[in-house]
Scaffold this motif. Structure first.
Motif, mmCIF file in Angstrom:
data_model
loop_
_atom_site.group_PDB
_atom_site.id
_atom_site.type_symbol
_atom_site.label_atom_id
_atom_site.label_comp_id
_atom_site.label_asym_id
_atom_site.label_seq_id
_atom_site.Cartn_x
_atom_site.Cartn_y
_atom_site.Cartn_z
ATOM 1 N N PRO A 101 -6.160 -24.934 -37.193
ATOM 2 C CA PRO A 101 -4.976 -25.663 -37.659
ATOM 3 C C PRO A 101 -4.338 -26.469 -36.527
ATOM 4 C CG PRO A 101 -4.981 -23.431 -38.526
ATOM 5 C CD PRO A 101 -6.105 -23.506 -37.529
ATOM 6 N N GLY A 102 -4.122 -27.738 -36.760
ATOM 7 C CA GLY A 102 -3.539 -28.597 -35.738
ATOM 8 C C GLY A 102 -4.529 -29.125 -34.726
ATOM 9 N N TYR A 103 -5.806 -28.741 -34.853
ATOM 10 C CA TYR A 103 -6.901 -29.227 -34.002
ATOM 11 C C TYR A 103 -6.797 -28.792 -32.538
ATOM 12 C CZ TYR A 103 -7.926 -32.318 -37.931
ATOM 13 O OH TYR A 103 -8.229 -32.812 -39.171
ATOM 14 N N VAL A 104 -5.897 -27.891 -32.198
ATOM 15 C CA VAL A 104 -5.756 -27.458 -30.816
ATOM 16 C C VAL A 104 -5.500 -25.959 -30.802
ATOM 17 C CG1 VAL A 104 -3.270 -27.901 -30.710
ATOM 18 C CG2 VAL A 104 -4.643 -27.953 -28.603
ATOM 19 N N SER A 105 -6.040 -25.254 -29.801
ATOM 20 C CA SER A 105 -5.932 -23.796 -29.779
ATOM 21 C C SER A 105 -5.736 -23.273 -28.362
ATOM 22 C CB SER A 105 -7.196 -23.168 -30.372
ATOM 23 O OG SER A 105 -7.130 -21.753 -30.322
ATOM 24 N N THR A 106 -4.999 -22.179 -28.276
ATOM 25 C CA THR A 106 -4.825 -21.449 -27.013
ATOM 26 C C THR A 106 -5.250 -19.989 -27.190
ATOM 27 O OG1 THR A 106 -2.533 -20.915 -27.573
ATOM 28 C CG2 THR A 106 -2.906 -22.920 -26.302
ATOM 29 N N ASP A 107 -6.142 -19.722 -28.145
ATOM 30 C CA ASP A 107 -6.407 -18.340 -28.525
ATOM 31 C C ASP A 107 -7.152 -17.518 -27.488
ATOM 32 O OD1 ASP A 107 -8.943 -19.370 -28.750
ATOM 33 O OD2 ASP A 107 -9.154 -19.014 -30.893
ATOM 34 N N LEU A 108 -7.624 -18.133 -26.401
ATOM 35 C CA LEU A 108 -8.307 -17.366 -25.354
ATOM 36 C C LEU A 108 -7.381 -16.968 -24.215
ATOM 37 C CD1 LEU A 108 -11.730 -19.203 -25.030
ATOM 38 C CD2 LEU A 108 -11.201 -17.101 -26.245
ATOM 39 N N SER A 109 -6.142 -17.408 -24.252
ATOM 40 C CA SER A 109 -5.247 -17.156 -23.119
ATOM 41 C C SER A 109 -4.987 -15.670 -22.893
ATOM 42 C CB SER A 109 -3.919 -17.892 -23.320
ATOM 43 O OG SER A 109 -3.296 -17.463 -24.521
ATOM 44 N N ALA A 110 -5.071 -14.861 -23.950
ATOM 45 C CA ALA A 110 -4.823 -13.428 -23.796
ATOM 46 C C ALA A 110 -5.906 -12.736 -22.995
ATOM 47 C CB ALA A 110 -4.706 -12.774 -25.171
ATOM 48 N N ASP A 111 -7.070 -13.377 -22.850
ATOM 49 C CA ASP A 111 -8.173 -12.760 -22.125
ATOM 50 C C ASP A 111 -8.198 -13.130 -20.643
ATOM 51 O OD1 ASP A 111 -9.737 -11.289 -24.170
ATOM 52 O OD2 ASP A 111 -9.744 -13.261 -25.109
ATOM 53 N N VAL A 112 -7.199 -13.878 -20.180
ATOM 54 C CA VAL A 112 -7.164 -14.316 -18.788
ATOM 55 C C VAL A 112 -5.943 -13.726 -18.118
ATOM 56 C CG1 VAL A 112 -7.138 -16.301 -17.249
ATOM 57 C CG2 VAL A 112 -8.324 -16.439 -19.444
ATOM 58 N N THR A 113 -6.165 -12.982 -17.052
ATOM 59 C CA THR A 113 -5.086 -12.239 -16.400
ATOM 60 C C THR A 113 -4.431 -13.058 -15.296
ATOM 61 O OG1 THR A 113 -6.747 -11.227 -14.961
ATOM 62 C CG2 THR A 113 -6.092 -9.994 -16.936
ATOM 63 N N ILE A 114 -3.774 -14.156 -15.698
ATOM 64 C CA ILE A 114 -2.959 -14.950 -14.787
ATOM 65 C C ILE A 114 -1.635 -15.215 -15.461
ATOM 66 C CG2 ILE A 114 -4.921 -16.049 -13.635
ATOM 67 C CD1 ILE A 114 -4.489 -18.481 -15.379
ATOM 68 N N SER A 115 -0.622 -15.572 -14.663
ATOM 69 C CA SER A 115 0.721 -15.714 -15.209
ATOM 70 C C SER A 115 0.878 -16.958 -16.078
ATOM 71 C CB SER A 115 1.753 -15.741 -14.069
ATOM 72 O OG SER A 115 1.448 -16.786 -13.157
ATOM 73 N N ASP A 116 0.288 -18.073 -15.682
ATOM 74 C CA ASP A 116 0.420 -19.322 -16.426
ATOM 75 C C ASP A 116 -0.862 -19.608 -17.184
ATOM 76 O OD1 ASP A 116 0.922 -21.791 -17.445
ATOM 77 O OD2 ASP A 116 0.926 -22.850 -15.533
ATOM 78 N N THR A 117 -0.831 -19.415 -18.489
ATOM 79 C CA THR A 117 -2.017 -19.663 -19.314
ATOM 80 C C THR A 117 -1.866 -20.919 -20.178
ATOM 81 O OG1 THR A 117 -1.151 -18.254 -21.086
ATOM 82 C CG2 THR A 117 -2.555 -17.200 -19.421
ATOM 83 N N SER A 118 -0.861 -21.731 -19.893
ATOM 84 C CA SER A 118 -0.596 -22.897 -20.737
ATOM 85 C C SER A 118 -1.742 -23.901 -20.717
ATOM 86 C CB SER A 118 0.698 -23.580 -20.288
ATOM 87 O OG SER A 118 0.580 -24.032 -18.938
ATOM 88 N N TRP A 119 -2.525 -23.900 -19.656
ATOM 89 C CA TRP A 119 -3.611 -24.857 -19.535
ATOM 90 C C TRP A 119 -4.906 -24.374 -20.195
ATOM 91 C CZ3 TRP A 119 -7.707 -22.857 -16.747
ATOM 92 C CH2 TRP A 119 -7.427 -21.731 -15.963
ATOM 93 N N ILE A 120 -4.910 -23.137 -20.695
ATOM 94 C CA ILE A 120 -6.109 -22.602 -21.341
ATOM 95 C C ILE A 120 -6.061 -23.031 -22.801
ATOM 96 C CG2 ILE A 120 -7.473 -20.542 -21.813
ATOM 97 C CD1 ILE A 120 -6.218 -19.284 -19.388
ATOM 98 N N THR A 121 -6.417 -24.266 -23.018
ATOM 99 C CA THR A 121 -6.270 -24.925 -24.308
ATOM 100 C C THR A 121 -7.526 -25.751 -24.589
ATOM 101 O OG1 THR A 121 -3.879 -25.116 -23.954
ATOM 102 C CG2 THR A 121 -4.854 -26.565 -25.610
ATOM 103 N N TYR A 122 -7.975 -25.752 -25.830
ATOM 104 C CA TYR A 122 -9.091 -26.608 -26.192
ATOM 105 C C TYR A 122 -8.765 -27.364 -27.479
ATOM 106 C CZ TYR A 122 -10.486 -22.757 -29.362
ATOM 107 O OH TYR A 122 -10.524 -21.784 -30.325
ATOM 108 N N GLY A 123 -9.386 -28.527 -27.631
ATOM 109 C CA GLY A 123 -9.065 -29.403 -28.744
ATOM 110 C C GLY A 123 -7.954 -30.367 -28.369
#
Length: 489
Positions: free
Chosen positions: A56-78
């Protein structure tokens, strides 16, 4: 390793010098065993782009929970802009760099549950990917989620999850893909040779990949397994696509599943059978053989009558005959040879490939030419750790100069001390065939003289040449082609 949107990775190896991503405890001189304990030693490689997906919306951040860093805003695809036609078209050609002759080993760390061995997330077809492998991942091996990146010459070997996952609206092209699985302990893993799904059912684009010349080898027809799913190829959730000129074999249960949710109109939007009926899903000119439940069409399709009728239709040219692979093994005993017999069914019922500039027309089904060499030799862990049969380790064409004319149909056949080189020469010219070490040192000159235009053949003797990886170079005038020869004694 995460390559973020608008980032690039340039991993450009060669057959003689592949780029290897592995654990710090893998010394390579003493490779880790093929076992459950070798998997999951680090995360994997995740490449994110802007190409279309169907979330939905053609963009996703659904993998950010699997990365142990404080700023996950850049873990985005689409890209949310894919809702606009011009942006959608532009982003299909997005580039994330180059992966060539890359080996990725022992991935799938337990604390990164959704980081697979090699993940392409909304990666566009401006990205160049060929000669890549994932070996012993504790999750899925190679995963395509959305995007339309194209791939040639890939291997997914001995994963704990699915070997090849196509989902999220992936619409790319794949040719020459080898899967091989082995048994694992525990029953929670998917374990399909390939699983296709569209995830957000009803969303567009649907998953609709084109897969040609795939060879899938399961855990062994007589080997018990504990897979969650019991099929070699598993297609569900509105997924479509083409599986053509391929071989699926040695699964301990069934061969093929296509989800059928019924005929109600409300179900058709999520029904892969509906995609089969309308021709968006095509499974043609393949060989399905060697299953634990048997080789009858009922056993291969687990009693799904609509699928049995489709697979048996003469117009679809699917076979249930033994492809007679050169050697089967799941161990480091120099036995595995995934090339089918040249006198068997693999050289019959071969479909014409799309004329789109990507696919090669072959005269065989499966990932390997029955009379050719293994394109995985020299760089793949299957070759360097003695899983492949030693007599089969020769790599075909890897480079060429000149765009006006070419030295066509280059073929190196044979094994051991004697090989046969053949090619088509477009014009008469001074020609040479030379063998070089990977550092560029000349090892031997097999021929150096004038040759007329036309078909050429040259017998090569490798007697006296030590074991190792070499570059065989053919020059004719201003034309040049080369291939890698792995010499084992």
């Amino acid at each position: 390793l995460i390559v973020a949107r608008d980032g690039r990775i340039y991993a450009t190896g060669t057959a003689a010098k592949p780029i290897i991503f592995t654990s710090i405890i893998d010394t390579m001189a003493n490779p880790l065993p093929v076992s459950n304990d070798s998997r999951g030693l680090w995360g994997g490689i995740n490449i994110m782009g802007r190409a279309p997906n169907n979330v939905p919306g053609y963009v996703s951040t659904d993998l950010s929970a699997d990365v142990t860093i404080s700023d996950t805003s850049w873990i985005t695809y689409g890209d949310s802009g894919n809702s606009v036609a011009a942006t959608y078209e532009k982003n299909t050609h997005d580039t994330s760099g180059v992966l060539q002759y890359v080996s990725i080993r022992y991935t799938g760390a337990a604390d990164m549950a959704e980081i697979k061995g090699l993940m392409f997330m909304s990666v566009g077809d401006g990205t160049i990917v060929d000669h890549v492998e994932v070996f012993e991942c504790n999750e899925d091996g190679i995963n395509f989620t959305g995007g339309n990146v194209n791939v040639k010459y890939a291997i997914s070997a001995f994963q704990a999850g699915d070997a090849l996952m196509l989902q999220g609206g992936y619409q790319g092209k794949i040719q020459y893909f080898l899967d091989i699985q082995d048994t694992i302990s525990g029953g929670s893993k998917n374990g399909c040779l390939s699983k296709w799904e569209s995830d957000d059912v009803g969303a567009l684009p649907i998953t609709q990949a084109k897969v040609y010349n795939f060879t899938g080898i399961g855990t062994g027809a007589t080997n018990p397994d504990t897979w969650k799913y019991k099929y070699g190829i598993y297609i569900k959730n509105n997924a479509a696509g083409y599986l053509v000129n391929s071989i699926v074999t040695q699964c301990s249960n069934y061969g093929l599943y296509v989800a059928d949710l019924g005929t109600a109109d409300s179900l058709q939007i999520m029904n892969s059978r509906a995609r089969l009926d309308e021709g968006k899903l095509q499974i043609k000119n393949n060989i399905f053989y060697g299953f634990g439940k048997g080789n009858s069409i009922d056993s291969i399709c687990n009693g799904l009558v609509f699928l049995q009728d489709y697979m048996e239709a003469d117009s679809n040219s699917n076979d249930r005959s033994d492809p007679a692979l050169g050697g089967l093994s799941w161990n480091r005993d120099s036995t595995l040879d995934p090339r089918p017999s040249a006198s068997g069914p693999a050289t019959t019922h071969v479909a014409t490939v799309p004329n789109d500039g990507f696919f090669d027309q072959t005269t065989y089904r499966g990932a390997f030419d029955p009379e050719g060499s293994l394109w995985a030799a020299g760089w793949s862990v299957l070759a360097t750790t003695k899983i492949f049969a030693s007599a089969s380790v020769v790599v075909p064409i890897i480079s060429e100069t000149s765009t006006a004319k070419s030295l066509a149909n280059l073929r190196l056949s044979g094994a051991g001390d004697f090989r046969q080189l053949s090619w088509n020469q477009p014009m008469g010219a001074q020609s040479s065939v030379k063998l070089f070490a990977t550092n560029g040192k000349l090892i031997h000159t097999f021929a150096n003289g004038y040759r007329t235009a036309g078909e050429q053949s040259l017998a090569l003797s490798l007697r006296g040449i030590p074991s190792g990886v070499y570059v065989l170079q053919l020059r004719s005038g201003d034309l040049m082609r080369s291939c890698v020869v792995a010499r084992q004694q």
